[in-house]
Scaffold this motif. Structure first.
Motif, PDB file in Angstrom:
ATOM      1  N   LYS A 158     -20.001  11.763 -11.893  1.00  0.00           N
ATOM      2  CA  LYS A 158     -20.947  11.133 -12.765  1.00  0.00           C
ATOM      3  C   LYS A 158     -20.394  12.399 -14.285  1.00  0.00           C
ATOM      4  O   LYS A 158     -20.501  11.132 -14.761  1.00  0.00           O
ATOM      5  CB  LYS A 158     -22.301  11.975 -12.182  1.00  0.00           C
ATOM      6  N   GLN A 159     -19.585  13.646 -14.048  1.00  0.00           N
ATOM      7  CA  GLN A 159     -19.635  13.695 -14.898  1.00  0.00           C
ATOM      8  C   GLN A 159     -18.345  13.141 -15.526  1.00  0.00           C
ATOM      9  O   GLN A 159     -17.927  12.942 -17.085  1.00  0.00           O
ATOM     10  CB  GLN A 159     -18.649  15.069 -15.080  1.00  0.00           C
ATOM     11  N   GLU A 160     -16.904  12.844 -14.775  1.00  0.00           N
ATOM     12  CA  GLU A 160     -16.225  12.127 -15.023  1.00  0.00           C
ATOM     13  C   GLU A 160     -16.927  10.468 -15.582  1.00  0.00           C
ATOM     14  O   GLU A 160     -16.205  10.564 -17.121  1.00  0.00           O
ATOM     15  CB  GLU A 160     -15.631  11.121 -13.713  1.00  0.00           C
ATOM     16  N   LYS A 161     -17.513   9.664 -15.069  1.00  0.00           N
ATOM     17  CA  LYS A 161     -18.201   8.882 -15.822  1.00  0.00           C
ATOM     18  C   LYS A 161     -18.740   9.441 -17.406  1.00  0.00           C
ATOM     19  O   LYS A 161     -18.340   8.220 -18.202  1.00  0.00           O
ATOM     20  CB  LYS A 161     -19.422   8.436 -15.062  1.00  0.00           C
ATOM     21  N   ASN A 180     -17.424   8.120 -21.248  1.00  0.00           N
ATOM     22  CA  ASN A 180     -18.697   7.295 -22.246  1.00  0.00           C
ATOM     23  C   ASN A 180     -17.797   8.057 -23.089  1.00  0.00           C
ATOM     24  O   ASN A 180     -17.910   7.068 -24.721  1.00  0.00           O
ATOM     25  CB  ASN A 180     -19.454   6.845 -22.196  1.00  0.00           C
ATOM     26  N   GLU A 181     -18.310   9.371 -23.172  1.00  0.00           N
ATOM     27  CA  GLU A 181     -17.787   9.641 -24.625  1.00  0.00           C
ATOM     28  C   GLU A 181     -16.492   9.415 -25.191  1.00  0.00           C
ATOM     29  O   GLU A 181     -16.596   9.457 -26.156  1.00  0.00           O
ATOM     30  CB  GLU A 181     -17.683  10.844 -24.324  1.00  0.00           C
ATOM     31  N   LEU A 182     -15.300   9.531 -24.653  1.00  0.00           N
ATOM     32  CA  LEU A 182     -14.011   9.424 -24.772  1.00  0.00           C
ATOM     33  C   LEU A 182     -14.128   8.434 -25.820  1.00  0.00           C
ATOM     34  O   LEU A 182     -13.527   8.229 -27.207  1.00  0.00           O
ATOM     35  CB  LEU A 182     -12.921   9.232 -23.313  1.00  0.00           C
ATOM     36  N   VAL A 183     -15.184   6.782 -25.384  1.00  0.00           N
ATOM     37  CA  VAL A 183     -14.840   5.301 -25.934  1.00  0.00           C
ATOM     38  C   VAL A 183     -15.423   5.922 -27.425  1.00  0.00           C
ATOM     39  O   VAL A 183     -14.772   5.287 -28.471  1.00  0.00           O
ATOM     40  CB  VAL A 183     -15.419   4.751 -25.084  1.00  0.00           C
ATOM     41  N   PHE A 184     -16.662   6.696 -26.872  1.00  0.00           N
ATOM     42  CA  PHE A 184     -16.916   6.883 -28.634  1.00  0.00           C
ATOM     43  C   PHE A 184     -15.813   7.518 -29.237  1.00  0.00           C
ATOM     44  O   PHE A 184     -16.442   7.155 -30.487  1.00  0.00           O
ATOM     45  CB  PHE A 184     -18.435   7.418 -27.869  1.00  0.00           C
TER      46      PHE A 184
END
Length: 132
Positions: free
Chosen positions: A42-45, A49-53
């Protein structure tokens, strides 16, 4: 039928207890690692998402940096965001006027809908009276 000796019973009791403890420890460890694994997934997901943002933000900021190298853009940006004015210029804020225009258009729409609705009611009453 064989008779189980006291020594064999004692050995079975000790080895059985050790086996039960080892199996219990194995299952507890397995369950603990499973929950840790699920939590890490879950943390990886969320981090992906934060990396893409952040990558999108980085691209936007690079574009903004390129724009800020243009003096005309910097002047317009300062005028729009910080109400900066050059010599002899006056700053006029338009936001309130736009809001007033929206309110007036809503009032006008209400009046128009009232007139149309009233006309329909009058027409219906006229038609009903004519049929009698």
């Amino acid at each position: 039928m064989k008779k189980i000796t006291k020594k064999a019973k004692h050995r079975l009791m000790i080895l059985g207890t050790i086996s039960v403890i080892a199996i219990g420890y194995f299952f507890m460890t397995f369950i603990s690692y499973t929950f840790s694994f699920i939590s890490l997934k879950k943390q990886e997901k969320s981090l992906k998402n934060e990396l893409v943002f952040l990558q999108d933000s980085k691209a936007d900021l690079k574009i903004e940096i390129q724009k800020l190298n243009d003096p005309a853009y910097v002047a317009r940006y300062a005028k729009e965001k910080y109400l900066y004015s050059s010599n002899g210029e006056y700053v006029i804020k338009i936001d309130d006027k736009v809001k007033k225009d929206e309110v007036l258009s809503k009032k006008n729409n209400t009046v128009i809908y009232g007139i149309i609705g009233g006309s329909i009611v009058i027409a219906v009453i006229y038609i009903v009276k004519k049929k009698r």
